[in-house]
Design a protein around this motif. Structure first.
Motif, PDB file in Angstrom:
ATOM      1  N   GLN A  41       5.399 -36.850  -5.033  1.00 39.94           N
ATOM      2  CA  GLN A  41       5.237 -35.959  -3.881  1.00 39.94           C
ATOM      3  C   GLN A  41       6.570 -35.406  -3.371  1.00 39.94           C
ATOM      4  OE1 GLN A  41       2.164 -35.039  -2.834  1.00 39.94           O
ATOM      5  NE2 GLN A  41       1.472 -36.284  -4.558  1.00 39.94           N
ATOM      6  N   ASP A  42       7.670 -35.992  -3.826  1.00 39.38           N
ATOM      7  CA  ASP A  42       8.986 -35.648  -3.278  1.00 39.38           C
ATOM      8  C   ASP A  42       9.831 -34.758  -4.179  1.00 39.38           C
ATOM      9  OD1 ASP A  42       8.804 -37.459  -0.916  1.00 39.38           O
ATOM     10  OD2 ASP A  42       8.672 -38.962  -2.495  1.00 39.38           O
ATOM     11  N   LEU A  43       9.472 -34.682  -5.451  1.00 34.48           N
ATOM     12  CA  LEU A  43      10.305 -33.960  -6.414  1.00 34.48           C
ATOM     13  C   LEU A  43       9.701 -32.607  -6.767  1.00 34.48           C
ATOM     14  CD1 LEU A  43      11.274 -36.854  -8.856  1.00 34.48           C
ATOM     15  CD2 LEU A  43      12.548 -35.978  -6.881  1.00 34.48           C
ATOM     16  N   ALA A  44      10.529 -31.579  -6.740  1.00 37.56           N
ATOM     17  CA  ALA A  44      10.119 -30.265  -7.219  1.00 37.56           C
ATOM     18  C   ALA A  44      10.128 -30.262  -8.741  1.00 37.56           C
ATOM     19  CB  ALA A  44      11.049 -29.180  -6.683  1.00 37.56           C
ATOM     20  N   SER A  45      11.118 -30.965  -9.323  1.00 38.34           N
ATOM     21  CA  SER A  45      11.207 -31.028 -10.776  1.00 38.34           C
ATOM     22  C   SER A  45      12.174 -32.128 -11.196  1.00 38.34           C
ATOM     23  CB  SER A  45      11.685 -29.696 -11.365  1.00 38.34           C
ATOM     24  OG  SER A  45      12.984 -29.384 -10.913  1.00 38.34           O
ATOM     25  N   VAL A  46      11.990 -32.539 -12.444  1.00 35.87           N
ATOM     26  CA  VAL A  46      12.972 -33.374 -13.127  1.00 35.87           C
ATOM     27  C   VAL A  46      13.310 -32.613 -14.397  1.00 35.87           C
ATOM     28  CG1 VAL A  46      13.441 -35.566 -14.270  1.00 35.87           C
ATOM     29  CG2 VAL A  46      12.075 -35.538 -12.183  1.00 35.87           C
ATOM     30  N   ASN A  47      14.545 -32.188 -14.486  1.00 33.71           N
ATOM     31  CA  ASN A  47      14.986 -31.355 -15.602  1.00 33.71           C
ATOM     32  C   ASN A  47      15.792 -32.169 -16.601  1.00 33.71           C
ATOM     33  OD1 ASN A  47      13.942 -29.025 -14.238  1.00 33.71           O
ATOM     34  ND2 ASN A  47      15.776 -29.045 -12.964  1.00 33.71           N
ATOM     35  N   LEU A  48      15.458 -31.998 -17.869  1.00 35.89           N
ATOM     36  CA  LEU A  48      16.235 -32.607 -18.945  1.00 35.89           C
ATOM     37  C   LEU A  48      17.232 -31.570 -19.432  1.00 35.89           C
ATOM     38  CD1 LEU A  48      13.404 -34.442 -20.897  1.00 35.89           C
ATOM     39  CD2 LEU A  48      14.947 -35.363 -19.169  1.00 35.89           C
ATOM     40  N   VAL A  49      18.512 -31.939 -19.401  1.00 33.02           N
ATOM     41  CA  VAL A  49      19.588 -31.008 -19.735  1.00 33.02           C
ATOM     42  C   VAL A  49      20.328 -31.522 -20.966  1.00 33.02           C
ATOM     43  CG1 VAL A  49      21.687 -29.908 -18.881  1.00 33.02           C
ATOM     44  CG2 VAL A  49      19.839 -30.470 -17.274  1.00 33.02           C
ATOM     45  N   PRO A  50      20.223 -30.810 -22.092  1.00 32.73           N
ATOM     46  CA  PRO A  50      20.943 -31.247 -23.292  1.00 32.73           C
ATOM     47  C   PRO A  50      22.450 -31.148 -23.097  1.00 32.73           C
ATOM     48  CG  PRO A  50      19.301 -29.546 -23.818  1.00 32.73           C
ATOM     49  CD  PRO A  50      19.417 -29.626 -22.328  1.00 32.73           C
ATOM     50  N   GLY A  51      23.146 -32.173 -23.542  1.00 35.51           N
ATOM     51  CA  GLY A  51      24.600 -32.204 -23.464  1.00 35.51           C
ATOM     52  C   GLY A  51      25.171 -32.840 -24.711  1.00 35.51           C
ATOM     53  N   THR A  52      26.476 -33.057 -24.711  1.00 32.80           N
ATOM     54  CA  THR A  52      27.151 -33.679 -25.849  1.00 32.80           C
ATOM     55  C   THR A  52      28.210 -34.642 -25.331  1.00 32.80           C
ATOM     56  OG1 THR A  52      28.754 -31.865 -25.940  1.00 32.80           O
ATOM     57  CG2 THR A  52      26.820 -31.664 -27.378  1.00 32.80           C
ATOM     58  N   GLY A  53      28.868 -35.310 -26.254  1.00 29.23           N
ATOM     59  CA  GLY A  53      30.003 -36.158 -25.892  1.00 29.23           C
ATOM     60  C   GLY A  53      29.631 -37.486 -25.260  1.00 29.23           C
ATOM     61  N   GLY A  54      28.419 -37.969 -25.513  1.00 27.91           N
ATOM     62  CA  GLY A  54      28.029 -39.273 -24.989  1.00 27.91           C
ATOM     63  C   GLY A  54      27.585 -39.265 -23.539  1.00 27.91           C
ATOM     64  N   ILE A  55      27.260 -38.083 -23.016  1.00 30.79           N
ATOM     65  CA  ILE A  55      26.881 -37.996 -21.601  1.00 30.79           C
ATOM     66  C   ILE A  55      25.468 -38.512 -21.351  1.00 30.79           C
ATOM     67  CG2 ILE A  55      25.994 -35.619 -21.725  1.00 30.79           C
ATOM     68  CD1 ILE A  55      27.339 -35.242 -18.900  1.00 30.79           C
ATOM     69  N   LEU A  56      25.316 -39.249 -20.299  1.00 31.28           N
ATOM     70  CA  LEU A  56      24.022 -39.533 -19.687  1.00 31.28           C
ATOM     71  C   LEU A  56      24.315 -39.583 -18.194  1.00 31.28           C
ATOM     72  CD1 LEU A  56      20.934 -40.569 -20.712  1.00 31.28           C
ATOM     73  CD2 LEU A  56      21.618 -42.127 -18.895  1.00 31.28           C
ATOM     74  N   GLU A  57      23.916 -38.517 -17.528  1.00 38.29           N
ATOM     75  CA  GLU A  57      24.250 -38.367 -16.114  1.00 38.29           C
ATOM     76  C   GLU A  57      22.989 -37.954 -15.361  1.00 38.29           C
ATOM     77  OE1 GLU A  57      28.297 -36.832 -14.949  1.00 38.29           O
ATOM     78  OE2 GLU A  57      27.041 -35.128 -14.340  1.00 38.29           O
ATOM     79  N   VAL A  58      22.769 -38.579 -14.212  1.00 39.29           N
ATOM     80  CA  VAL A  58      21.618 -38.255 -13.378  1.00 39.29           C
ATOM     81  C   VAL A  58      22.134 -37.645 -12.080  1.00 39.29           C
ATOM     82  CG1 VAL A  58      19.578 -39.162 -12.206  1.00 39.29           C
ATOM     83  CG2 VAL A  58      20.311 -40.161 -14.387  1.00 39.29           C
ATOM     84  N   ARG A  59      21.598 -36.457 -11.764  1.00 40.86           N
ATOM     85  CA  ARG A  59      22.008 -35.748 -10.547  1.00 40.86           C
ATOM     86  C   ARG A  59      20.786 -35.507  -9.660  1.00 40.86           C
ATOM     87  NH1 ARG A  59      25.087 -33.448 -14.811  1.00 40.86           N
ATOM     88  NH2 ARG A  59      23.529 -31.836 -15.188  1.00 40.86           N
ATOM     89  N   LEU A  60      20.986 -35.594  -8.368  1.00 41.35           N
ATOM     90  CA  LEU A  60      19.955 -35.282  -7.388  1.00 41.35           C
ATOM     91  C   LEU A  60      20.464 -34.137  -6.533  1.00 41.35           C
ATOM     92  CD1 LEU A  60      17.242 -35.953  -5.972  1.00 41.35           C
ATOM     93  CD2 LEU A  60      18.535 -37.520  -4.513  1.00 41.35           C
ATOM     94  N   ASN A  61      19.764 -33.015  -6.584  1.00 44.72           N
ATOM     95  CA  ASN A  61      20.163 -31.814  -5.840  1.00 44.72           C
ATOM     96  C   ASN A  61      21.620 -31.436  -6.126  1.00 44.72           C
ATOM     97  OD1 ASN A  61      17.592 -31.797  -4.626  1.00 44.72           O
ATOM     98  ND2 ASN A  61      18.304 -33.201  -3.048  1.00 44.72           N
ATOM     99  N   GLY A  62      22.029 -31.622  -7.373  1.00 40.32           N
ATOM    100  CA  GLY A  62      23.367 -31.233  -7.807  1.00 40.32           C
ATOM    101  C   GLY A  62      24.432 -32.295  -7.669  1.00 40.32           C
ATOM    102  N   ALA A  63      24.157 -33.352  -6.917  1.00 40.45           N
ATOM    103  CA  ALA A  63      25.142 -34.428  -6.714  1.00 40.45           C
ATOM    104  C   ALA A  63      24.919 -35.535  -7.737  1.00 40.45           C
ATOM    105  CB  ALA A  63      25.013 -35.002  -5.307  1.00 40.45           C
TER     106      ALA A  63
END
Length: 100
Positions: free
Chosen positions: A33-55
């Motif tokens: 009920q609280d989320l507009a979306s959860v977006n999966l963003v392809p990246g490289t270099g070993g990244i796994l980062e979770v952001r909420l409203n850009g932070a």
């Protein structure tokens, strides 16, 4: 009520799509009920980062490990609704005086 956006950037070179998708499923189930979306963003270099409203809420590189689903849920809850109980997967309510 404000709807929030979660982004999970994952390393395609490391094949972390399934891990990112599983985390997205967990977050969508808990905060439906609280989320507009959860977006999966392809990246490289070993990244796994979770952001909420850009932070940035969680960075695998900064922490030196993958996040637990419970941990991400608590981090998101603490921003969007600090008083919410996450049920059995939550130590938040037990930490409050008088809570059982």
């Amino acid at each position: 009520m404000q709807k929030h956006v979660v982004e999970i950037e994952f390393c395609t070179q490391c094949r972390w799509l399934l891990r990112a998708a599983w985390l997205a499923q967990e977050l969508l189930t808990t905060f439906e009920q609280d989320l507009a979306s959860v977006n999966l963003v392809p990246g490289t270099g070993g990244i796994l980062e979770v952001r909420l409203n850009g932070a940035v809420l969680y960075s695998r590189k900064a922490m030196g490990r993958f996040p637990e689903a419970k941990e991400l849920k608590q981090l998101i809850r603490d921003v969007i609704d600090p008083e919410r109980s996450l049920g059995h997967s939550d130590g938040h309510q037990a930490d409050k005086p008088g809570a059982s």
